[in-house]
Design a protein around this motif. Structure first.
Motif, PDB file in Angstrom:
ATOM      1  N   ALA A 115       0.856  -1.193   0.000  1.00 14.47           N
ATOM      2  CA  ALA A 115       0.000   0.000   0.000  1.00 14.47           C
ATOM      3  C   ALA A 115       0.892   1.243   0.000  1.00 14.47           C
ATOM      4  N   LEU A 116       0.779   2.038  -1.045  1.00 22.18           N
ATOM      5  CA  LEU A 116       1.666   3.185  -1.201  1.00 22.18           C
ATOM      6  C   LEU A 116       1.494   4.222  -0.091  1.00 22.18           C
ATOM      7  N   ASP A 117       0.274   4.429   0.362  1.00 18.16           N
ATOM      8  CA  ASP A 117       0.080   5.415   1.432  1.00 18.16           C
ATOM      9  C   ASP A 117       0.761   4.949   2.721  1.00 18.16           C
ATOM     10  N   ARG A 118       0.723   3.661   3.011  1.00 16.38           N
ATOM     11  CA  ARG A 118       1.417   3.137   4.196  1.00 16.38           C
ATOM     12  C   ARG A 118       2.929   3.162   3.983  1.00 16.38           C
ATOM     13  N   ARG A 119       3.368   2.899   2.759  1.00 19.84           N
ATOM     14  CA  ARG A 119       4.794   2.968   2.435  1.00 19.84           C
ATOM     15  C   ARG A 119       5.315   4.387   2.694  1.00 19.84           C
ATOM     16  N   VAL A 120       4.570   5.372   2.230  1.00 13.28           N
ATOM     17  CA  VAL A 120       4.949   6.772   2.453  1.00 13.28           C
ATOM     18  C   VAL A 120       4.992   7.067   3.945  1.00 13.28           C
ATOM     19  N   GLN A 121       4.005   6.560   4.689  1.00 10.62           N
ATOM     20  CA  GLN A 121       3.964   6.802   6.142  1.00 10.62           C
ATOM     21  C   GLN A 121       5.167   6.173   6.839  1.00 10.62           C
ATOM     22  N   ILE A 122       5.557   4.978   6.441  1.00 11.95           N
ATOM     23  CA  ILE A 122       6.732   4.314   7.028  1.00 11.95           C
ATOM     24  C   ILE A 122       7.969   5.168   6.802  1.00 11.95           C
ATOM     25  N   LEU A 123       8.121   5.677   5.596  1.00 14.58           N
ATOM     26  CA  LEU A 123       9.290   6.509   5.280  1.00 14.58           C
ATOM     27  C   LEU A 123       9.251   7.837   6.037  1.00 14.58           C
ATOM     28  N   GLN A 124       8.076   8.423   6.165  1.00 20.36           N
ATOM     29  CA  GLN A 124       7.955   9.668   6.932  1.00 20.36           C
ATOM     30  C   GLN A 124       8.308   9.432   8.404  1.00 20.36           C
ATOM     31  N   ASP A 125       7.840   8.321   8.944  1.00 22.25           N
ATOM     32  CA  ASP A 125       8.179   7.987  10.334  1.00 22.25           C
ATOM     33  C   ASP A 125       9.685   7.779  10.485  1.00 22.25           C
ATOM     34  N   GLY A 126      10.297   7.121   9.517  1.00 21.17           N
ATOM     35  CA  GLY A 126      11.752   6.930   9.539  1.00 21.17           C
ATOM     36  C   GLY A 126      12.501   8.247   9.475  1.00 21.17           C
ATOM     37  N   LEU A 127      11.975   9.177   8.694  1.00 21.87           N
ATOM     38  CA  LEU A 127      12.608  10.493   8.595  1.00 21.87           C
ATOM     39  C   LEU A 127      12.391  11.330   9.849  1.00 21.87           C
ATOM     40  N   ALA A 128      11.378  11.012  10.638  1.00 23.46           N
ATOM     41  CA  ALA A 128      11.158  11.754  11.884  1.00 23.46           C
ATOM     42  C   ALA A 128      12.341  11.566  12.830  1.00 23.46           C
ATOM     43  N   ARG A 129      12.952  10.399  12.796  1.00 23.09           N
ATOM     44  CA  ARG A 129      14.111  10.126  13.665  1.00 23.09           C
ATOM     45  C   ARG A 129      15.384  10.740  13.109  1.00 23.09           C
ATOM     46  N   TYR A 130      15.558  10.711  11.805  1.00 21.86           N
ATOM     47  CA  TYR A 130      16.740  11.278  11.133  1.00 21.86           C
ATOM     48  C   TYR A 130      16.251  12.166   9.993  1.00 21.86           C
ATOM     49  N   PRO A 131      15.840  13.391  10.285  1.00 15.45           N
ATOM     50  CA  PRO A 131      15.182  14.245   9.284  1.00 15.45           C
ATOM     51  C   PRO A 131      16.050  14.570   8.053  1.00 15.45           C
ATOM     52  N   GLN A 132      17.341  14.571   8.212  1.00 13.87           N
ATOM     53  CA  GLN A 132      18.206  14.950   7.093  1.00 13.87           C
ATOM     54  C   GLN A 132      18.782  13.741   6.350  1.00 13.87           C
ATOM     55  N   GLU A 133      18.283  12.555   6.611  1.00 16.16           N
ATOM     56  CA  GLU A 133      18.841  11.351   5.994  1.00 16.16           C
ATOM     57  C   GLU A 133      18.472  11.315   4.517  1.00 16.16           C
ATOM     58  N   PRO A 134      19.455  11.497   3.618  1.00 17.21           N
ATOM     59  CA  PRO A 134      19.161  11.585   2.185  1.00 17.21           C
ATOM     60  C   PRO A 134      18.631  10.290   1.574  1.00 17.21           C
ATOM     61  N   ARG A 135      19.059   9.139   2.079  1.00 15.53           N
ATOM     62  CA  ARG A 135      18.574   7.875   1.503  1.00 15.53           C
ATOM     63  C   ARG A 135      17.076   7.714   1.739  1.00 15.53           C
ATOM     64  N   LEU A 136      16.634   8.035   2.956  1.00 15.62           N
ATOM     65  CA  LEU A 136      15.204   7.932   3.247  1.00 15.62           C
ATOM     66  C   LEU A 136      14.424   9.025   2.512  1.00 15.62           C
ATOM     67  N   ALA A 143       8.584   7.206  -3.548  1.00 13.13           N
ATOM     68  CA  ALA A 143       7.285   6.637  -3.176  1.00 13.13           C
ATOM     69  C   ALA A 143       6.174   7.648  -3.445  1.00 13.13           C
ATOM     70  N   GLY A 144       6.438   8.910  -3.159  1.00 12.83           N
ATOM     71  CA  GLY A 144       5.450   9.957  -3.432  1.00 12.83           C
ATOM     72  C   GLY A 144       5.173  10.096  -4.917  1.00 12.83           C
ATOM     73  N   GLU A 145       6.244  10.058  -5.723  1.00 13.02           N
ATOM     74  CA  GLU A 145       6.072  10.134  -7.182  1.00 13.02           C
ATOM     75  C   GLU A 145       5.307   8.923  -7.701  1.00 13.02           C
ATOM     76  N   LEU A 146       5.635   7.731  -7.205  1.00  9.18           N
ATOM     77  CA  LEU A 146       4.939   6.521  -7.623  1.00  9.18           C
ATOM     78  C   LEU A 146       3.462   6.610  -7.236  1.00  9.18           C
ATOM     79  N   SER A 147       3.202   7.088  -6.032  1.00  5.53           N
ATOM     80  CA  SER A 147       1.819   7.231  -5.581  1.00  5.53           C
ATOM     81  C   SER A 147       1.045   8.191  -6.484  1.00  5.53           C
ATOM     82  N   SER A 148       1.693   9.288  -6.863  1.00  9.71           N
ATOM     83  CA  SER A 148       1.042  10.255  -7.763  1.00  9.71           C
ATOM     84  C   SER A 148       0.782   9.635  -9.130  1.00  9.71           C
TER      85      SER A 148
END
Length: 185
Positions: A115-136, A143-148
């Motif tokens: 589910a793309l919306d859940r995939r995006v949420q997982i990545l957003q949650d991961g970025l909450a811990r490391y906001p500047q992590e370029p890989r995430l 994932a956002g582009e794919l969802s669009s």
């Protein structure tokens, strides 16, 4: 002759002898040099062998007797700085390993989520811990582009169905499967 008698008398058993101040100072200086050289040399050997804590202990042994000895103070400061530098390198390496493990975990969970919306949420949650992590951040953008893209294809396919253009709608749905094989979620 009187001087000779004094010297002879001082060598007789039971006679007391007092060292001249100059001689006492030379002996004290020599003892200091020997202890400082011993501590400094042993500390350098321990330092070269990588045993920084033992090297510091050896220097501190010398400093306990001669706290103002510049050679020992200088070597002590150098080794303490090296200990701090190594501790900082270890801390940074640990932080890097934790970051890499976090990125691997988030990436794995996101990629296994259909589910793309859940995939995006997982990545957003991961970025909450490391906001500047370029890989995430890159994965979130993808994932956002794919969802669009998926949303646009789905919208087009449904509009074609409503217009009763079933063949074109089927082409859109087939194209969607090449873009996102897990759809419909």
């Amino acid at each position: 002759a009187g001087m000779t008698l004094n010297l002879m008398a001082s060598t007789l058993p039971g006679a007391s002898y007092t060292q001249p101040a100059e001689l006492r100072n030379q002996i004290a200086l020599r003892k200091r040099q020997e202890l400082v050289n011993e501590c400094w040399g042993q500390a350098k050997r321990l330092h070269a062998a990588g045993d920084l804590q033992a090297a510091l202990q050896e220097i501190e042994r010398g400093l306990s007797s001669y706290a103002d000895e510049s050679r020992l103070l200088e070597l002590h400061a150098q080794i303490q700085q090296q200990v701090r530098d190594e501790a900082e390198r270890a801390r940074l390496e640990q932080a890097r390993l934790e970051l890499d493990a976090h990125v691997r975990d988030v990436t794995q969970r996101a990629q296994s989520e259909p589910a793309l919306d859940r995939r995006v949420q997982i990545l957003q949650d991961g970025l909450a811990r490391y906001p500047q992590e370029p890989r995430l951040q890159q994965q979130l953008n993808q994932a956002g582009e794919l969802s669009s893209r998926v949303a646009a294809i789905v919208s087009e396919a449904r509009a074609l169905e409503e217009a009763k253009r079933y063949e074109e709608s089927a082409q859109q749905w087939n194209g969607l499967r090449s873009v996102h094989p897990q759809y419909p979620e």
